[in-house]
Design an enzyme around this catalytic site. Structure first.
Site, short mmCIF file in Angstrom:
data_model
loop_
_atom_site.label_atom_id
_atom_site.label_comp_id
_atom_site.label_asym_id
_atom_site.label_seq_id
_atom_site.Cartn_x
_atom_site.Cartn_y
_atom_site.Cartn_z
N LYS A 1 3.23 11.21 6.86
CA LYS A 1 2.61 11.16 8.04
C LYS A 1 2.89 11.86 9.23
O LYS A 1 2.76 12.99 9.44
CB LYS A 1 2.16 9.57 8.43
N PHE B 1 0.83 -1.13 0.01
CA PHE B 1 0.06 0.01 0.07
C PHE B 1 0.86 0.99 0.03
O PHE B 1 1.55 1.58 1.04
CB PHE B 1 -0.91 0.03 1.24
N ASP C 1 9.73 2.85 1.71
CA ASP C 1 8.53 3.49 1.79
C ASP C 1 8.36 3.58 3.44
O ASP C 1 7.62 2.39 3.79
CB ASP C 1 7.30 3.16 1.25
#
Length: 401
Positions: free
Chosen positions: A255, A141, A226
């Site tokens: 984030k 994801f 990532d």
């Protein structure tokens, strides 16, 4: 109708149904706790998918944002501003890298990493035009833009959004043999999550990341990590790659970099990699804006202390020990994760992940389900042991009924 019911009905009537939130309407929050419009308090065990690593309304981060709000919030990159150099310098140093390319959301940073790898492949590796390939892992994801879902294996994220962007090869996560076979002369990068979050907090086999790092170095391929969810303290280290002593060619961050206040993301790499860009070849109106830089600088300062990494490691060990008790009792079928991050597979006889999340909500604990029977637990790193234990007690109670 209650205030909660009225607000949910209005949201359902006037917003696209691309989310299926739990029926709670948050009004205020502090630390690891949120309060809804009816005055009920809930323990947050999701932390905005790790965007709230430092909790809700952390005073240092709020103070940094407020101070910057009174000065300047946006200039665009058409001009310099006085927070930009410090942000780039300090983030590069935190990562052990040389250069930063700032963006806003995580998926923008992933897109930036894809463009970086391709341009590096053509300019430096001399891959023939339009032939660059990037290898990714099944179950990934990396976001929801058209290009990124083009290499997703999740039908829910991908279906009915084609035609898809070419140039990607998908191999099973954790399968080193498949990875080795996928790399060709035209491969410019391997893009991996060191721990797959959305897939259910999947930790790869021991040694996998180290072997991928060695393989990419041998084949002159960039290794892009990532760390949007796994980075910045979540796993007990600044970066999840550190658990295997791995330093990638580039980090993709987001984030928690914005402290739960503003969206901040970045690709952080060497000058040899990010140096392929020239003026006008990539950009963002809001990327690297003064407000974002001010908040992110405070995040970096907090991480430099090591306090939050140590806290995640210590409480994470406790979390996994307690969840292991549920595994032994037969209430859950598997527990995975590192630090204050866990994927818990519920025994299907006790309910789906969504049903367990709803029952926990009734007991004032908020988590998120994924892939049917799995719930994710990722509390703010500032949570107290007492609050964490209370939340785990509610999970035990839910699974006991």
């Amino acid at each position: 109708m209650t205030t909660t019911e009225t607000l949910i009905a209005a949201a359902d009537a006037h917003s696209a149904h691309n989310y299926h939130p739990l029926p709670v309407v948050v009004a205020t929050a502090d630390g690891a706790w949120m309060t809804d419009v009816e005055g009920r308090r809930y323990l947050d065990l999701l932390a905005g998918y790790s965007a709230l690593n430092f909790g809700h309304g952390h005073r240092r981060l709020v103070a940094a944002a407020r101070a910057q709000l009174d000065r300047v919030t946006l200039t665009s990159r058409a001009f310099h501003h006085d927070r930009f150099a410090a942000f780039c310098t300090e983030l590069a140093e935190l990562c052990g890298m040389e250069m930063v390319l700032p963006m806003n959301t995580g998926v923008e940073a992933v897109e930036t990493a894809v463009k970086t790898a391709r341009k590096w492949g053509y300019r430096v590796k001399r891959v023939p035009a339009e032939m660059a390939k990037i290898v990714v892992a099944g179950g990934n994801f990396h976001g929801r833009t058209t290009t990124v879902i083009s290499f997703s294996t999740d039908p829910e994220a991908r279906a009915d959004f084609g035609p898809y962007t070419p140039g990607f090869e998908i191999v099973p996560y954790g399968d080193l043999t498949a990875m080795r076979e996928a790399l060709t002369e035209n491969t410019v990068a391997v893009l991996l999550e060191p721990i797959q979050g959305e897939a259910g907090v999947i930790v790869p086999p021991a040694g996998y990341l180290r072997a991928v790092r060695e393989l990419t170095r041998e084949r002159n391929v960039l290794f892009i990590a990532d760390e949007i969810q796994s980075g910045l303290g979540r796993t007990g280290r600044t970066f999840a790659c550190e658990h295997e002593g791995v330093v990638p060619d580039a980090y993709v961050l987001g984030k928690a970099l914005g402290g739960g206040i503003v969206p901040v993301s970045a690709v952080v790499s060497s000058a040899a990699v990010l140096g392929v860009f020239g003026p006008g070849e990539h950009g963002s109106t809001f990327g690297g804006n003064p407000l974002a830089c001010a908040v992110a600088l405070e995040v970096i300062a907090m991480l430099r202390s090591g306090e939050y990494q140590a806290r995640s490691a210590e409480l994470g060990e406790h979390l996994h020990r307690e969840l292991g008790g549920l595994l032994s009792a037969g209430k859950v079928t598997q527990v995975r994760g590192r630090g204050l991050w866990a994927g818990v597979d519920i025994d299907r006889r006790l309910g789906t992940g969504r049903q367990v999340s709803e029952r926990l909500m009734d007991r004032r604990v908020l988590v998120k389900d994924t892939h049917g029977s799995t719930i994710r637990i990722a509390p703010p790193l500032v949570i107290t042991k007492e609050d964490l234990d209370w939340g785990l007690d509610q999970l035990r109670a839910v699974l006991a009924t």
